[in-house]
Design a protein around this motif. Structure first.
Motif, mmCIF file in Angstrom:
data_model
loop_
_atom_site.group_PDB
_atom_site.id
_atom_site.type_symbol
_atom_site.label_atom_id
_atom_site.label_comp_id
_atom_site.label_asym_id
_atom_site.label_seq_id
_atom_site.Cartn_x
_atom_site.Cartn_y
_atom_site.Cartn_z
ATOM 1 N N UNK A 253 1.812 9.692 -5.832
ATOM 2 C CA UNK A 253 2.373 11.015 -5.542
ATOM 3 C C UNK A 253 3.444 11.370 -6.576
ATOM 4 N N UNK A 254 4.289 10.422 -6.965
ATOM 5 C CA UNK A 254 5.313 10.669 -7.973
ATOM 6 C C UNK A 254 4.679 11.016 -9.323
ATOM 7 N N UNK A 255 3.615 10.354 -9.674
ATOM 8 C CA UNK A 255 2.902 10.622 -10.919
ATOM 9 C C UNK A 255 2.324 12.025 -10.920
ATOM 10 N N UNK A 256 1.710 12.449 -9.810
ATOM 11 C CA UNK A 256 1.130 13.780 -9.693
ATOM 12 C C UNK A 256 2.225 14.837 -9.825
ATOM 13 N N UNK A 257 3.373 14.615 -9.217
ATOM 14 C CA UNK A 257 4.474 15.570 -9.292
ATOM 15 C C UNK A 257 4.992 15.686 -10.728
ATOM 16 N N UNK A 258 5.145 14.600 -11.406
ATOM 17 C CA UNK A 258 5.631 14.613 -12.790
ATOM 18 C C UNK A 258 4.633 15.314 -13.696
ATOM 19 N N UNK A 259 3.368 15.009 -13.582
ATOM 20 C CA UNK A 259 2.342 15.641 -14.423
ATOM 21 C C UNK A 259 2.294 17.137 -14.141
ATOM 22 N N UNK A 260 2.393 17.538 -12.879
ATOM 23 C CA UNK A 260 2.384 18.963 -12.529
ATOM 24 C C UNK A 260 3.597 19.686 -13.105
ATOM 25 N N UNK A 261 4.758 19.080 -13.036
ATOM 26 C CA UNK A 261 5.971 19.717 -13.555
ATOM 27 C C UNK A 261 5.892 19.894 -15.070
ATOM 28 N N UNK A 262 5.412 18.892 -15.757
ATOM 29 C CA UNK A 262 5.274 18.984 -17.209
ATOM 30 C C UNK A 262 4.257 20.052 -17.579
ATOM 31 N N UNK A 263 3.144 20.115 -16.863
ATOM 32 C CA UNK A 263 2.106 21.110 -17.132
ATOM 33 C C UNK A 263 2.654 22.515 -16.934
ATOM 34 N N UNK B 255 0.827 -1.192 0.000
ATOM 35 C CA UNK B 255 0.000 0.000 0.000
ATOM 36 C C UNK B 255 0.874 1.260 0.000
ATOM 37 N N UNK B 256 1.948 1.212 0.719
ATOM 38 C CA UNK B 256 2.835 2.367 0.797
ATOM 39 C C UNK B 256 3.481 2.608 -0.583
ATOM 40 N N UNK B 257 3.834 1.547 -1.265
ATOM 41 C CA UNK B 257 4.435 1.674 -2.593
ATOM 42 C C UNK B 257 3.436 2.286 -3.576
ATOM 43 N N UNK B 258 2.178 1.878 -3.516
ATOM 44 C CA UNK B 258 1.141 2.417 -4.391
ATOM 45 C C UNK B 258 0.959 3.909 -4.143
ATOM 46 N N UNK B 259 0.924 4.317 -2.898
ATOM 47 C CA UNK B 259 0.776 5.723 -2.544
ATOM 48 C C UNK B 259 1.984 6.536 -3.029
ATOM 49 N N UNK B 260 3.178 5.983 -2.909
ATOM 50 C CA UNK B 260 4.391 6.646 -3.406
ATOM 51 C C UNK B 260 4.330 6.839 -4.920
ATOM 52 N N UNK B 261 3.869 5.843 -5.685
ATOM 53 C CA UNK B 261 3.762 5.937 -7.143
ATOM 54 C C UNK B 261 2.731 6.985 -7.563
#
Length: 131
Positions: A9-19, A1-7
């Motif tokens: 959050x990482x996805x949200x950060x990457x999408x935000x940076x690209x945007x 569960x912790x790994x899923x939550x980490x992925x």
């Protein structure tokens, strides 16, 4: 569960940076709109086409390749020029064949030609005596 939550959050950060980089980043701000490409026909109208003319043709790209109308127009022109050249070649070959047939032995080959008269026996003796 912790790994899923980490992925996630990482996805949200990457999408935000690209945007942010695309929408508000860079020195000039947003990307300018690209002007649509227009086809300029480089084929000469005043003389027959050459190989270099055909090599210079470049079609602008569209979403799905090239504009069919532009390509069809150029191919139609090339086809018409090739047909014209083929007709001219056939005409010249026919003229050449006619000239060759006449030179080889056509029926009017000796028209206007008058053969020499055979020498009279007296004339033959005179030419024989002169030698």
């Amino acid at each position: 569960m912790v790994l899923f939550l980490f992925l996630v959050i990482a996805l949200v950060v990457v999408v935000g940076a690209v945007t942010l980089a695309v929408v508000g980043g860079g020195e000039s701000g947003a990307l300018p709109d690209a002007a649509p490409e227009r086809f300029t026909d480089p084929l000469p109208e005043d003389r027959p086409l050459r190989r270099a003319d055909v090599d210079e043709v470049r079609f602008p790209l569209t979403l799905r390749g090239y504009h069919m109308g532009e390509v069809d127009e150029v191919l139609g022109r090339l086809g018409a020029e090739l047909a014209e050249r083929d007709a001219r070649i056939a005409e010249l070959e026919a003229s050449l064949a006619g000239a060759q047939a006449t030179a080889v032995g056509g029926k009017h080959l000796f028209e206007g030609y008058e053969p020499r008269k055979a020498a009279e026996p007296d004339e033959q003796r005179q030419t024989g005596d002169d030698q």
